[in-house]
Write a protein that holds these residues in place. Structure first.
Motif, mmCIF file in Angstrom:
data_model
loop_
_atom_site.group_PDB
_atom_site.id
_atom_site.type_symbol
_atom_site.label_atom_id
_atom_site.label_comp_id
_atom_site.label_asym_id
_atom_site.label_seq_id
_atom_site.Cartn_x
_atom_site.Cartn_y
_atom_site.Cartn_z
ATOM 1 N N ILE A 191 0.860 -1.187 0.000
ATOM 2 C CA ILE A 191 0.000 0.000 0.000
ATOM 3 C C ILE A 191 0.896 1.237 0.000
ATOM 4 O O ILE A 191 1.836 1.335 0.794
ATOM 5 N N MET A 215 -7.831 -7.108 10.641
ATOM 6 C CA MET A 215 -9.295 -7.011 10.662
ATOM 7 C C MET A 215 -9.908 -7.716 11.874
ATOM 8 O O MET A 215 -11.026 -7.396 12.280
ATOM 9 N N ASP A 241 -4.284 -9.366 1.860
ATOM 10 C CA ASP A 241 -5.381 -9.455 2.817
ATOM 11 C C ASP A 241 -6.084 -8.103 2.848
ATOM 12 O O ASP A 241 -5.705 -7.175 2.140
ATOM 13 N N THR A 242 -7.102 -7.988 3.703
ATOM 14 C CA THR A 242 -7.787 -6.718 3.922
ATOM 15 C C THR A 242 -7.350 -6.158 5.267
ATOM 16 O O THR A 242 -7.278 -6.884 6.262
ATOM 17 N N TYR A 243 -7.072 -4.842 5.309
ATOM 18 C CA TYR A 243 -6.545 -4.211 6.508
ATOM 19 C C TYR A 243 -7.398 -2.994 6.879
ATOM 20 O O TYR A 243 -8.004 -2.350 6.009
ATOM 21 N N HIS A 244 -7.420 -2.707 8.176
ATOM 22 C CA HIS A 244 -8.114 -1.533 8.698
ATOM 23 C C HIS A 244 -7.097 -0.426 8.892
ATOM 24 O O HIS A 244 -6.146 -0.576 9.672
ATOM 25 N N ASP A 259 -11.166 0.530 5.277
ATOM 26 C CA ASP A 259 -10.696 -0.836 5.056
ATOM 27 C C ASP A 259 -10.101 -0.905 3.657
ATOM 28 O O ASP A 259 -10.764 -0.557 2.673
ATOM 29 N N ILE A 260 -8.863 -1.372 3.545
ATOM 30 C CA ILE A 260 -8.138 -1.391 2.272
ATOM 31 C C ILE A 260 -7.664 -2.808 1.992
ATOM 32 O O ILE A 260 -7.107 -3.471 2.875
ATOM 33 N N GLN A 261 -7.880 -3.253 0.768
ATOM 34 C CA GLN A 261 -7.487 -4.605 0.364
ATOM 35 C C GLN A 261 -6.142 -4.573 -0.350
ATOM 36 O O GLN A 261 -5.905 -3.739 -1.225
ATOM 37 N N VAL A 262 -5.270 -5.491 0.024
ATOM 38 C CA VAL A 262 -3.963 -5.649 -0.613
ATOM 39 C C VAL A 262 -4.015 -6.889 -1.497
ATOM 40 O O VAL A 262 -4.349 -7.982 -1.027
ATOM 41 N N LEU A 263 -3.686 -6.721 -2.773
ATOM 42 C CA LEU A 263 -3.696 -7.818 -3.730
ATOM 43 C C LEU A 263 -2.280 -8.343 -3.931
ATOM 44 O O LEU A 263 -1.312 -7.565 -3.903
ATOM 45 N N THR A 268 -1.233 -1.008 -4.096
ATOM 46 C CA THR A 268 -2.479 -0.268 -3.946
ATOM 47 C C THR A 268 -2.164 1.143 -3.470
ATOM 48 O O THR A 268 -1.513 1.325 -2.439
#
Length: 366
Positions: A191, A215, A241-244, A259-263, A268
């Motif tokens: 990110i 999360m 994963d998804t992070y807060h 909430d942001i998703q990392v691919l 990102t």
């Protein structure tokens, strides 16, 4: 070579002149044979190939079937797999050779995803023995930083911890006296953080920070803090994963959560938009006057809760958009003033002590 040896043997007992003649005769025969062979090959090469039959246009044309690989149907690659890199450990001395005979050698590499290239920088490798020490902790056996890593270990069971920023993986391996190489697939991305106001003005130079949490909540109802006080423009490497994410502008109440998703294998870019402004408070005898020192301040929410407190002539806060009440105390007297914070409008708020100013303000409000 066989013909040369035969000629050498024959010339040993025949007269020299006869030997030369035989050699010349044989050379002529060989040249003639090669010429005939070359002519035959040339004739064969010049012979035109048999033409293929013309296709029947009345029949439906079919193309050879080609299998199409669906990326979603691919078998997942194990996170800890054998590499295809040939590897042989290097020993620099005879003592090293004798010592190496009793140890195993392992060569380690890591990559973000199954389709990405190996990482050549930024990795931290830690090798732990599976047995614990006197403190009940795993014993750290060896470490390495950079890209790929090579370790020579006594036979046994180990835990290999691989870290790339905040992305990490732990794998278990049994080491014998053999030589092996392994690839760690981190399944990670990153990110890049940035902050801005609603009108698009960047807050890169302002006191903005980011905290990254998991999360899940623990038994105390709190999230696991992964990274703290991350500055705008920074890149944080994380497992997919998804992070807060919590972004703070200033130290009071300008807080935005998302909430942001990392691919895996992707960067990102996350921009957080704040609704806040920088407010400076002043206690003055009249509008535009000098600020009065030794003033104690309290900023209250519309419900009467204390938002922030300070002491001084020019307290400065970043406040979230909304309505507030400033309470100034000086020389035993208390002065109140209600003000509003508009996003992106940094300004000074004056609290006036004069009776005439207070009366005119009450008249205008009525």
């Amino acid at each position: 070579m066989g013909m040369v040896n035969t000629l050498s043997d024959v010339s040993g007992w025949m007269p020299a002149r006869f030997s030369v003649r035989v050699a010349v005769l044989l050379a002529v025969c060989l040249g003639l044979s090669m010429s005939v062979s070359g002519l035959a090959n040339a004739q064969t090469a010049e012979t035109p190939p048999v033409p293929e039959a013309k296709p029947d246009l009345s029949q439906p044309q079919t193309s050879p079937a080609r299998s199409i690989e669906n990326l979603l149907d691919r078998e997942p690659e194990p996170l800890f797999s054998d590499t295809l890199v040939p590897y042989a450990p290097a020993f620099s001395s005879e003592a090293g050779v004798s010592e190496g005979l009793n140890k195993g050698a392992i060569y380690l590499m890591a990559k973000l995803t199954r389709d990405s290239k190996p990482l050549y920088d930024g990795l931290i490798w830690r090798i732990y023995s599976e047995t614990t020490n006197a403190d009940g902790r795993l014993q750290l056996v060896a470490t390495s930083e950079g890209g790929d890593a090579e370790f020579r270990l006594n036979p046994g069971t180990y835990l290999i911890h691989t870290a790339y920023g905040y992305a990490q993986a732990t794998n278990r391996i049994v080491i014998g006296k053999e030589v092996m190489s392994k690839m760690v697939t981190l399944n990670a991305g990153g990110i890049k953080f940035d902050a801005s106001l609603q009108d698009g003005d960047s807050l890169g130079s302002e006191p903005v920070s980011f905290d990254v949490y998991g999360m899940e909540f623990d038994e105390r109802g709190e999230r696991d803090l992964i990274a703290s006080n991350v500055k705008p423009g920074s890149i944080v490497r994380l497992n997919a994963d998804t992070y807060h994410v919590v972004s703070r502008y200033g130290d009071v109440n300008a807080v935005i959560r998302a909430d942001i998703q990392v691919l895996p294998g992707k960067l990102t870019e996350a921009t957080i938009f704040h609704k806040a402004a920088d407010i400076t408070l002043k206690l003055v005898n009249e509008r535009g006057g000098e600020a009065i020192a030794n003033t104690t301040w309290s900023v209250l929410s519309p419900g009467g809760d204390v938002v922030v407190e300070a002491t001084g002539a020019f307290p400065d806060f970043v406040l979230a958009a909304g309505e507030y009440e400033a309470v100034a105390r000086n020389n035993g007297r208390t002065y109140l003033h209600t003000f509003e914070v508009t996003p992106g409008e940094d300004r000074e708020v004056e609290v006036v002590t004069s009776i005439s100013e207070l009366l005119s303000r009450q008249t205008s409000q009525n």
